[in-house]
Design a protein around this motif. Sequence first.
Motif, short mmCIF file in Angstrom:
data_model
loop_
_atom_site.label_atom_id
_atom_site.label_comp_id
_atom_site.label_asym_id
_atom_site.label_seq_id
_atom_site.Cartn_x
_atom_site.Cartn_y
_atom_site.Cartn_z
N ILE A 96 -18.03 -25.69 -7.66
CA ILE A 96 -17.49 -26.84 -8.25
C ILE A 96 -16.11 -26.94 -7.89
O ILE A 96 -15.60 -28.14 -7.63
N GLU A 97 -15.33 -25.88 -7.36
CA GLU A 97 -14.04 -25.97 -6.89
C GLU A 97 -14.11 -26.85 -5.68
O GLU A 97 -13.45 -27.89 -5.21
N ALA A 98 -15.22 -26.62 -4.73
CA ALA A 98 -15.38 -27.38 -3.48
C ALA A 98 -15.75 -28.86 -3.65
O ALA A 98 -15.27 -29.64 -2.96
N THR A 99 -16.40 -29.10 -4.66
CA THR A 99 -16.81 -30.48 -4.96
C THR A 99 -15.67 -31.36 -5.51
O THR A 99 -15.35 -32.54 -5.16
N ALA A 100 -14.96 -30.64 -6.44
CA ALA A 100 -13.66 -31.39 -6.91
C ALA A 100 -12.59 -31.66 -5.63
O ALA A 100 -11.85 -32.48 -5.74
N GLY A 101 -12.41 -30.69 -4.87
CA GLY A 101 -11.63 -30.71 -3.61
C GLY A 101 -12.02 -31.64 -2.51
O GLY A 101 -11.32 -32.35 -2.22
N ALA A 102 -13.34 -31.79 -2.67
CA ALA A 102 -13.85 -32.82 -1.78
C ALA A 102 -13.62 -34.17 -2.08
O ALA A 102 -13.26 -35.23 -1.29
N LEU A 103 -13.64 -34.30 -3.55
CA LEU A 103 -13.39 -35.70 -3.97
C LEU A 103 -11.98 -35.95 -3.78
O LEU A 103 -11.33 -37.20 -3.32
N ALA A 104 -10.94 -35.10 -4.18
CA ALA A 104 -9.51 -35.27 -3.79
C ALA A 104 -9.34 -35.52 -2.36
O ALA A 104 -8.57 -36.39 -2.07
N GLU A 105 -9.84 -35.01 -1.48
CA GLU A 105 -9.75 -35.25 0.10
C GLU A 105 -10.29 -36.58 0.37
O GLU A 105 -9.46 -37.39 1.13
N GLY A 106 -11.16 -37.13 -0.21
CA GLY A 106 -11.88 -38.66 -0.22
C GLY A 106 -10.74 -39.46 -0.61
O GLY A 106 -10.33 -40.26 -0.06
N ILE A 107 -10.27 -39.13 -1.75
CA ILE A 107 -9.33 -40.10 -2.63
C ILE A 107 -7.92 -40.12 -1.66
O ILE A 107 -7.57 -41.14 -1.69
N ALA A 108 -7.48 -38.97 -0.91
CA ALA A 108 -6.40 -39.08 -0.27
C ALA A 108 -6.41 -40.00 0.81
O ALA A 108 -5.42 -40.65 1.36
N GLN A 109 -7.70 -40.48 1.41
CA GLN A 109 -8.00 -41.37 2.55
C GLN A 109 -7.81 -42.71 2.15
O GLN A 109 -7.97 -43.48 2.95
N ALA A 110 -7.94 -42.88 0.81
CA ALA A 110 -8.01 -44.28 0.27
C ALA A 110 -6.69 -45.28 0.34
O ALA A 110 -6.22 -45.36 -0.64
N ARG A 111 -6.30 -45.44 1.40
CA ARG A 111 -5.07 -46.10 1.74
C ARG A 111 -5.29 -47.33 2.76
O ARG A 111 -6.08 -47.09 3.78
#
Length: 236
Positions: free
Chosen positions: A111-126
């Motif tokens: 669960i933590e890795a999946t939430a973290g992966a989403l956060a990492e993806g979002i951080a690239q959305a620029r």
Amino acid sequence: MRQAGRIVARVLEALRERAHAGITTAELDALAAKIIKQENAIPSFKGYRGYPAAICSSVNEEIVHGIPGPRRLQEGDIVSIDVGAIYKGYHGDAAITVGIGQISEEAQRLIEATAGALAEGIAQARPGNRIGDISHAIQEYAESRGFAVVREYMGHGIGRQMHEPLQVPNFGAAGHGPPLKPGLTFALEPMLNVGSWRTQVLADGWTVVTEDRKLSAHFEHTVAVTENGPEILTAL
Ligand code: MF3
Ligand code: CO
């Protein structure tokens, strides 16, 4: 879209609070439908290609698109809850995975890795980045923690429709794919598996499960690319 997203976020918070041992997934669905209606919004999943409910509830080895029903959540389960709503013609779409009571260490790490992966993806959305930068960041994060990324299902453009043409894979090469420009809106939704990335669809025609029946988790946010970077629209 901000308003639609906020409604989805409120529904997910309410469902998280209610997701305890003994509740059925149909009861979670009914609660979601009630809140969406109170917010003067429309559940976007219901009727989509014949889908019968307001939420998807995917338990344990179920990855996505689980149909709510009489199943009671049990201590130790993990459940992905996916919600979509339309407000004034605009869509919001988001998902969380919740543990029921005490869950295994492996489930917690997943669960933590999946939430973290989403956060990492979002951080690239620029602006200046490309879709592949998002895909790559998600895959790197997930695989570095020992989990596999589901390949057949992916993020998507969203706006006046739930699914708009842009596709956002949860794996891929940095620097490739369409460029990210301000105003672009999409749903990012990594699905991570403990075992193989391979999937199957059950006989109900909807429920996607892991081929090896090992655990899977799923998180999703609707995100806008702005001049100043990513804006999460499905946040409270
Ligand atoms: N969040 C899911 C998606 O983005 C919701 C689709 S479920 C459906 O694809 F029932 F509406 F199809
Ligand atoms: Co989605």
